[in-house]
Design an enzyme around this catalytic site. Sequence first.
Site, PDB file in Angstrom:
ATOM      1  N   ARG A   1      12.024  -6.432   5.354  1.00 52.10           N
ATOM      2  CA  ARG A   1      12.093  -5.031   5.791  1.00 52.10           C
ATOM      3  C   ARG A   1      12.567  -4.948   7.243  1.00 52.10           C
ATOM      4  NH1 ARG A   1       6.922  -1.321   5.183  1.00 52.10           N
ATOM      5  NH2 ARG A   1       6.164  -2.727   6.784  1.00 52.10           N
TER       6      ARG A   1
ATOM      7  N   LYS B   1       0.838  -1.215   0.000  1.00 48.06           N
ATOM      8  CA  LYS B   1       0.000   0.000   0.000  1.00 48.06           C
ATOM      9  C   LYS B   1       0.875   1.269   0.000  1.00 48.06           C
ATOM     10  CE  LYS B   1      -2.067  -1.145   3.909  1.00 48.06           C
ATOM     11  NZ  LYS B   1      -1.401  -2.421   4.245  1.00 48.06           N
TER      12      LYS B   1
ATOM     13  N   ARG C   1      -0.640  -8.910  13.158  1.00 47.69           N
ATOM     14  CA  ARG C   1      -1.134  -7.862  12.246  1.00 47.69           C
ATOM     15  C   ARG C   1      -1.935  -8.489  11.101  1.00 47.69           C
ATOM     16  NH1 ARG C   1       4.486  -5.564  10.862  1.00 47.69           N
ATOM     17  NH2 ARG C   1       3.453  -4.332   9.251  1.00 47.69           N
TER      18      ARG C   1
ATOM     19  N   ARG D   1     -10.016   1.024   8.609  1.00 44.46           N
ATOM     20  CA  ARG D   1      -9.589  -0.332   8.930  1.00 44.46           C
ATOM     21  C   ARG D   1     -10.642  -1.092   9.739  1.00 44.46           C
ATOM     22  NH1 ARG D   1      -3.522   0.387   8.721  1.00 44.46           N
ATOM     23  NH2 ARG D   1      -2.642  -1.621   9.183  1.00 44.46           N
TER      24      ARG D   1
ATOM     25  N   ARG E   1      11.862  -1.419  11.115  1.00 45.04           N
ATOM     26  CA  ARG E   1      10.572  -0.940  11.637  1.00 45.04           C
ATOM     27  C   ARG E   1      10.178  -1.889  12.769  1.00 45.04           C
ATOM     28  NH1 ARG E   1       5.230   0.143   7.972  1.00 45.04           N
ATOM     29  NH2 ARG E   1       4.023  -1.085   9.459  1.00 45.04           N
TER      30      ARG E   1
HETATM   31  P1  AP5 Z   1       4.655  -1.530   1.948  1.00 43.03           P
HETATM   32  O1  AP5 Z   1       4.482  -0.762   0.699  1.00 43.03           O
HETATM   33  O2  AP5 Z   1       5.120  -0.817   3.178  1.00 43.03           O
HETATM   34  O3  AP5 Z   1       3.336  -2.348   2.267  1.00 43.03           O
HETATM   35  P2  AP5 Z   1       2.092  -1.918   3.139  1.00 43.03           P
HETATM   36  O4  AP5 Z   1       0.926  -2.620   2.576  1.00 43.03           O
HETATM   37  O5  AP5 Z   1       2.041  -0.419   3.225  1.00 43.03           O
HETATM   38  O6  AP5 Z   1       2.539  -2.600   4.482  1.00 43.03           O
HETATM   39  P3  AP5 Z   1       2.692  -2.023   5.934  1.00 43.03           P
HETATM   40  O7  AP5 Z   1       3.490  -3.035   6.685  1.00 43.03           O
HETATM   41  O8  AP5 Z   1       3.202  -0.631   5.954  1.00 43.03           O
HETATM   42  O9  AP5 Z   1       1.180  -2.075   6.345  1.00 43.03           O
HETATM   43  P4  AP5 Z   1       0.527  -2.098   7.710  1.00 43.03           P
HETATM   44  O10 AP5 Z   1      -0.888  -2.090   7.320  1.00 43.03           O
HETATM   45  O11 AP5 Z   1       0.971  -3.159   8.633  1.00 43.03           O
HETATM   46  O12 AP5 Z   1       1.125  -0.784   8.352  1.00 43.03           O
HETATM   47  P5  AP5 Z   1       0.533   0.621   8.685  1.00 43.03           P
HETATM   48  O13 AP5 Z   1       1.653   1.545   8.670  1.00 43.03           O
HETATM   49  O14 AP5 Z   1      -0.673   0.948   7.880  1.00 43.03           O
HETATM   50  O15 AP5 Z   1       5.630  -2.751   1.610  1.00 43.03           O
HETATM   51  C1  AP5 Z   1       6.093  -3.630   2.611  1.00 43.03           C
HETATM   52  C2  AP5 Z   1       7.512  -4.106   2.208  1.00 43.03           C
HETATM   53  O16 AP5 Z   1       7.395  -4.854   0.997  1.00 43.03           O
HETATM   54  C3  AP5 Z   1       8.468  -2.946   1.920  1.00 43.03           C
HETATM   55  O17 AP5 Z   1       9.749  -3.290   2.374  1.00 43.03           O
HETATM   56  C4  AP5 Z   1       8.444  -2.826   0.392  1.00 43.03           C
HETATM   57  O18 AP5 Z   1       9.645  -2.323  -0.128  1.00 43.03           O
HETATM   58  C5  AP5 Z   1       8.203  -4.278  -0.032  1.00 43.03           C
HETATM   59  N1  AP5 Z   1       7.427  -4.378  -1.275  1.00 43.03           N
HETATM   60  C6  AP5 Z   1       6.376  -3.615  -1.663  1.00 43.03           C
HETATM   61  N2  AP5 Z   1       5.900  -4.025  -2.867  1.00 43.03           N
HETATM   62  C7  AP5 Z   1       6.684  -5.079  -3.236  1.00 43.03           C
HETATM   63  C8  AP5 Z   1       6.691  -5.929  -4.377  1.00 43.03           C
HETATM   64  N3  AP5 Z   1       5.814  -5.791  -5.380  1.00 43.03           N
HETATM   65  N4  AP5 Z   1       7.606  -6.917  -4.415  1.00 43.03           N
HETATM   66  C9  AP5 Z   1       8.519  -7.077  -3.404  1.00 43.03           C
HETATM   67  N5  AP5 Z   1       8.569  -6.294  -2.296  1.00 43.03           N
HETATM   68  C10 AP5 Z   1       7.655  -5.298  -2.216  1.00 43.03           C
HETATM   69  O19 AP5 Z   1      -0.009   0.389  10.184  1.00 43.03           O
HETATM   70  C11 AP5 Z   1       0.902   0.115  11.235  1.00 43.03           C
HETATM   71  C12 AP5 Z   1       0.142   0.059  12.544  1.00 43.03           C
HETATM   72  O20 AP5 Z   1      -0.455   1.348  12.808  1.00 43.03           O
HETATM   73  C13 AP5 Z   1      -1.036  -0.917  12.605  1.00 43.03           C
HETATM   74  O21 AP5 Z   1      -0.610  -2.214  12.954  1.00 43.03           O
HETATM   75  C14 AP5 Z   1      -1.910  -0.269  13.691  1.00 43.03           C
HETATM   76  O22 AP5 Z   1      -1.371  -0.526  14.965  1.00 43.03           O
HETATM   77  C15 AP5 Z   1      -1.731   1.208  13.423  1.00 43.03           C
HETATM   78  N6  AP5 Z   1      -2.755   1.751  12.504  1.00 43.03           N
HETATM   79  C16 AP5 Z   1      -2.532   2.327  11.288  1.00 43.03           C
HETATM   80  N7  AP5 Z   1      -3.695   2.711  10.726  1.00 43.03           N
HETATM   81  C17 AP5 Z   1      -4.678   2.365  11.601  1.00 43.03           C
HETATM   82  C18 AP5 Z   1      -6.099   2.480  11.572  1.00 43.03           C
HETATM   83  N8  AP5 Z   1      -6.732   3.020  10.515  1.00 43.03           N
HETATM   84  N9  AP5 Z   1      -6.795   2.010  12.631  1.00 43.03           N
HETATM   85  C19 AP5 Z   1      -6.167   1.478  13.709  1.00 43.03           C
HETATM   86  N10 AP5 Z   1      -4.823   1.319  13.783  1.00 43.03           N
HETATM   87  C20 AP5 Z   1      -4.082   1.771  12.746  1.00 43.03           C
END
Ligand code: AP5
Length: 194
Positions: free
Chosen positions: A129, A14, A147, A90, A135
């Site tokens: 990562r 994402k 997660r 979410r 992270r």
């Molecule tokens: P990346 O692009 O970062 O993927 P992502 O889907 O954004 O994954 P995240 O781990 O950031 O998502 P998340 O939902 O756990 O985290 P968030 O920050 O929203 O890619 C991941 C890795 O893969 C990278 O190293 C990238 O380079 C690699 N990659 C990407 N595409 C690739 C490809 N095609 N091939 C190979 N490699 C690739 O949330 C974190 C925390 O915040 C949550 O757990 C929760 O505690 C809190 N939070 C955030 N939003 C909310 C909400 N709305 N409500 C409640 N809690 C929330």
Amino acid sequence: MLNIVLFGPPGAGKGTQSQIVMNRYNLMHLSTGDILRNAMDRKTPRGIQAKKYMSRGELVPDELVIGIIGRRLDEYLNKTNGFIFDGFPRTTLQAKEFDIILAQKQISITLMIELEVDHDELISRLMKRGQLCGRSDDQDIDVINNRINIYNQSTRPLMEYYKAQGKYVGINGMGDVDEIYQRICSVIDKEIQK
Ligand code: AP5
């Protein structure tokens, strides 16, 4: 206004895709995860509150993230062509409250695009990562699994909410970054041409 929810499990890509899609369509990228991590680094009261949930891979309370999104919308609404929402909404409560907030501003979600990625690929991307850039919620396999489980239980059902509004599109999130980007753009371009 073009307002896209980019949806998918942790590691689906994402954040990666948001960065390039926003440039093509001139959108503002709003990632609740990035905003919360920034607040955590600055040790603000919201950051301190969020840290205990994020370190366990749990969702932070709905009121906290809804408040964050409401304030960012107010700040950027008149400065952008639209938004790409990454990691929000979410939960069903977040989605319902979000629709109310958007309606008050006379805007709405255009599309929810889900990146569909195999479980093993998610684990592999997040572990990689965790080793490379440290992270904190990527460091522990139990937190990563938590997660993904929470996504499957509490977040994925949201697709039904957007399906019922005719706004949901699922795309293959496997493959290299550019080919996934092309798939996302073809969905958005089709919507723009309607
Ligand atoms: P990346 O692009 O970062 O993927 P992502 O889907 O954004 O994954 P995240 O781990 O950031 O998502 P998340 O939902 O756990 O985290 P968030 O920050 O929203 O890619 C991941 C890795 O893969 C990278 O190293 C990238 O380079 C690699 N990659 C990407 N595409 C690739 C490809 N095609 N091939 C190979 N490699 C690739 O949330 C974190 C925390 O915040 C949550 O757990 C929760 O505690 C809190 N939070 C955030 N939003 C909310 C909400 N709305 N409500 C409640 N809690 C929330």
